[in-house]
Motif scaffolding. Structure first.
Motif, PDB file in Angstrom:
ATOM      1  N   GLU A  26       0.841  -1.192   0.000  1.00  0.00           N
ATOM      2  CA  GLU A  26       0.000   0.000   0.000  1.00  0.00           C
ATOM      3  C   GLU A  26       0.877   1.244   0.000  1.00  0.00           C
ATOM      4  O   GLU A  26       1.833   1.378   0.759  1.00  0.00           O
ATOM      5  N   GLY A  27       0.527   2.173  -0.874  1.00  0.00           N
ATOM      6  CA  GLY A  27       1.252   3.428  -0.942  1.00  0.00           C
ATOM      7  C   GLY A  27       2.517   3.366  -1.750  1.00  0.00           C
ATOM      8  O   GLY A  27       3.248   4.340  -1.858  1.00  0.00           O
ATOM      9  N   PHE A 150      -4.693  10.270 -24.906  1.00  0.00           N
ATOM     10  CA  PHE A 150      -4.176  10.197 -23.544  1.00  0.00           C
ATOM     11  C   PHE A 150      -5.161   9.525 -22.598  1.00  0.00           C
ATOM     12  O   PHE A 150      -6.363   9.485 -22.838  1.00  0.00           O
ATOM     13  N   GLU A 151      -4.597   8.991 -21.517  1.00  0.00           N
ATOM     14  CA  GLU A 151      -5.387   8.390 -20.437  1.00  0.00           C
ATOM     15  C   GLU A 151      -4.811   8.847 -19.116  1.00  0.00           C
ATOM     16  O   GLU A 151      -3.589   8.869 -18.925  1.00  0.00           O
ATOM     17  N   VAL A 152      -5.688   9.230 -18.191  1.00  0.00           N
ATOM     18  CA  VAL A 152      -5.269   9.675 -16.865  1.00  0.00           C
ATOM     19  C   VAL A 152      -6.217   9.091 -15.822  1.00  0.00           C
ATOM     20  O   VAL A 152      -7.353   8.737 -16.138  1.00  0.00           O
ATOM     21  N   PRO A 153      -5.780   8.985 -14.575  1.00  0.00           N
ATOM     22  CA  PRO A 153      -6.705   8.554 -13.520  1.00  0.00           C
ATOM     23  C   PRO A 153      -7.808   9.577 -13.337  1.00  0.00           C
ATOM     24  O   PRO A 153      -7.624  10.763 -13.647  1.00  0.00           O
ATOM     25  N   LEU A 154      -8.948   9.127 -12.835  1.00  0.00           N
ATOM     26  CA  LEU A 154     -10.106  10.010 -12.699  1.00  0.00           C
ATOM     27  C   LEU A 154     -10.736   9.841 -11.320  1.00  0.00           C
ATOM     28  O   LEU A 154     -10.985   8.723 -10.876  1.00  0.00           O
ATOM     29  N   LEU A 155     -11.016  10.973 -10.671  1.00  0.00           N
ATOM     30  CA  LEU A 155     -11.833  10.945  -9.471  1.00  0.00           C
ATOM     31  C   LEU A 155     -13.289  10.915  -9.931  1.00  0.00           C
ATOM     32  O   LEU A 155     -13.833  11.917 -10.379  1.00  0.00           O
ATOM     33  N   SER A 156     -13.872   9.740  -9.823  1.00  0.00           N
ATOM     34  CA  SER A 156     -15.209   9.514 -10.373  1.00  0.00           C
ATOM     35  C   SER A 156     -16.288  10.134  -9.496  1.00  0.00           C
ATOM     36  O   SER A 156     -16.149  10.234  -8.270  1.00  0.00           O
ATOM     37  N   ASP A 157     -17.387  10.533 -10.144  1.00  0.00           N
ATOM     38  CA  ASP A 157     -18.552  11.033  -9.414  1.00  0.00           C
ATOM     39  C   ASP A 157     -19.378   9.902  -8.813  1.00  0.00           C
ATOM     40  O   ASP A 157     -20.209  10.130  -7.935  1.00  0.00           O
ATOM     41  N   TRP A 158     -19.158   8.654  -9.292  1.00  0.00           N
ATOM     42  CA  TRP A 158     -20.019   7.565  -8.845  1.00  0.00           C
ATOM     43  C   TRP A 158     -19.271   6.316  -8.385  1.00  0.00           C
ATOM     44  O   TRP A 158     -19.801   5.545  -7.580  1.00  0.00           O
ATOM     45  N   ALA A 159     -18.038   6.124  -8.858  1.00  0.00           N
ATOM     46  CA  ALA A 159     -17.298   4.909  -8.488  1.00  0.00           C
ATOM     47  C   ALA A 159     -16.395   5.176  -7.287  1.00  0.00           C
ATOM     48  O   ALA A 159     -16.116   6.325  -6.936  1.00  0.00           O
ATOM     49  N   ASP A 160     -15.919   4.106  -6.662  1.00  0.00           N
ATOM     50  CA  ASP A 160     -15.037   4.207  -5.510  1.00  0.00           C
ATOM     51  C   ASP A 160     -13.679   4.759  -5.943  1.00  0.00           C
ATOM     52  O   ASP A 160     -13.052   4.243  -6.863  1.00  0.00           O
ATOM     53  N   ASN A 161     -13.206   5.802  -5.264  1.00  0.00           N
ATOM     54  CA  ASN A 161     -11.931   6.435  -5.616  1.00  0.00           C
ATOM     55  C   ASN A 161     -10.807   6.085  -4.642  1.00  0.00           C
ATOM     56  O   ASN A 161      -9.721   6.675  -4.718  1.00  0.00           O
ATOM     57  N   ASP A 162     -11.055   5.130  -3.752  1.00  0.00           N
ATOM     58  CA  ASP A 162     -10.070   4.837  -2.709  1.00  0.00           C
ATOM     59  C   ASP A 162      -8.710   4.444  -3.283  1.00  0.00           C
ATOM     60  O   ASP A 162      -7.669   4.770  -2.705  1.00  0.00           O
ATOM     61  N   THR A 163      -8.720   3.728  -4.425  1.00  0.00           N
ATOM     62  CA  THR A 163      -7.451   3.313  -5.038  1.00  0.00           C
ATOM     63  C   THR A 163      -6.528   4.488  -5.278  1.00  0.00           C
ATOM     64  O   THR A 163      -5.314   4.416  -5.025  1.00  0.00           O
TER      65      THR A 163
END
Length: 342
Positions: A26-27, A150-163
């Motif tokens: 983790e981390g 391009f592809e980047v990580p996304l802070l989703s409005d509906w999915a779990d963002n804990d990852t």
């Protein structure tokens, strides 16, 4: 769009020699197994590049060991940018022209302005000190009909963002859908096709195809529709392979129709790591199926027990009524007997 409050002056501290073999924990910063990850997470990007062009000048920003570029046809002139020194040496050995370890070092260099037919940047912009500046610099290095993928990580409005909050802690930016679409719609003057992709069991990412050309936009919009389509029946073999690489190999989004179509992808794209990825999918489905069978068996047992209990309740109710009738009968007899007594 989220951003670190205190950005280190030298971001290179995150990308040392072991970044692409960081191990598990983790981390942890970096990749536990980059070779395996690259095989399934970049296959869709490779097929998109081949869908858009047969040849030309291509730049991969954050090219790592050159995996994406090395798997393209030799008709492409392949250039890379990579911050990790060991990985850049590997890319060079694979025939990639690594032109810098820092995207922003190319700013203002006439040699690269309007140079490229395609620029790819998979999981890289979020690492830069200036996200918007990185996108704009890449766009300046495209030909007028060129494409930025391009592809980047996304802070989703509906999915779990804990990852995204518990791993990959070297990220400087934490993009949101609203922030990315504002950037592309209002700040770059470009045409784009884009959206959220949720990777099952992981988190959400954002993919985008961006161009300065209206005519090229029609092609990238068509490509995006192929990637995100749920009905594969009307797709060509090439389009079907693209859809499967993106949805099955990358996003873990498996449907019965996609399983049946997998031979169209495996006919040309078969490797040990990709097949390993597919076994992970099958294992996950097998576990889900086993859990479902266990739940159904448990439900059947509960229903059977409940049915037995229901029969017992009905029997007791009937017995109670019978006893009530007997008591009533006896009470009536006693009253009659009492009336007959002298």
């Amino acid at each position: 769009m989220g951003v670190l409050q205190d950005i280190p002056e030298d971001l290179g501290i995150f990308y040392g020699g072991d970044y692409y073999k960081a191990g598990v924990g983790e981390g942890k910063d970096g990749y536990s197994n980059y070779e395996f990850t690259a095989e399934h997470s970049l296959l869709w990007a490779k097929l998109c590049v081949k869908f858009l062009r047969d040849s030309g000048d291509i730049l991969d920003v954050g090219c790592a060991d050159g995996h994406l570029l090395a798997n393209l046809p030799t008709q492409f002139n392949r250039y890379g940018i990579e911050a990790n020194y060991a990985a850049s040496l590997q890319a060079t050995r694979r025939g990639i022209q690594v032109i810098s370890n820092d995207l922003f070092s190319l700013s203002g260099c006439e040699e690269w302005i309007g140079k490229f037919d395609i620029i790819t940047s998979v999981a890289t912009f979020e690492h830069l000190k200036d996200f918007r500046g990185g996108v704009e610099l890449c766009l300046s290095m495209l030909k007028e009909d060129g494409v930025l993928l391009f592809e980047v990580p996304l802070l989703s409005d509906w999915a779990d963002n804990d990852t995204w909050f518990s791993s990959s802690l070297e990220h400087v930016y934490y993009p949101t859908l609203q922030g990315l679409e504002w950037l592309l719609s209002n700040e770059t003057g470009t045409y784009f096709a884009s959206g959220e992709v949720h990777i099952k069991g992981f988190a959400s990412n954002y993919i985008a195809f961006v161009t300065k050309s209206e005519s090229t936009f029609r092609r990238i919009n068509s490509l995006y529709e192929v990637l995100t389509r749920s009905d594969l029946s009307q797709l060509s073999d090439e389009e079907c392979a693209l859809n499967l690489a993106f949805n099955v190999g990358h996003a873990f989004d498996v449907t019965p129709d996609r399983v049946l179509m997998l031979p169209k992808l495996l006919k040309t794209e078969t490797s040990f790591h990709f097949l390993t990825r597919l076994t992970h999918l099958w294992h996950a489905d097998a576990l889900a199926s086993a859990r479902l069978h266990w739940a159904l068996d448990t439900l059947d047992t509960a229903n059977e027990y409940g049915s037995r209990q229901s029969h017992e309740v009905v029997r007791l109710i009937a017995l109670s009524r019978d006893l009530e009738q007997r008591v009533t009968f006896l009470e009536n007899k006693l009253r009659e007997t009492a009336r007959l007594l002298p």
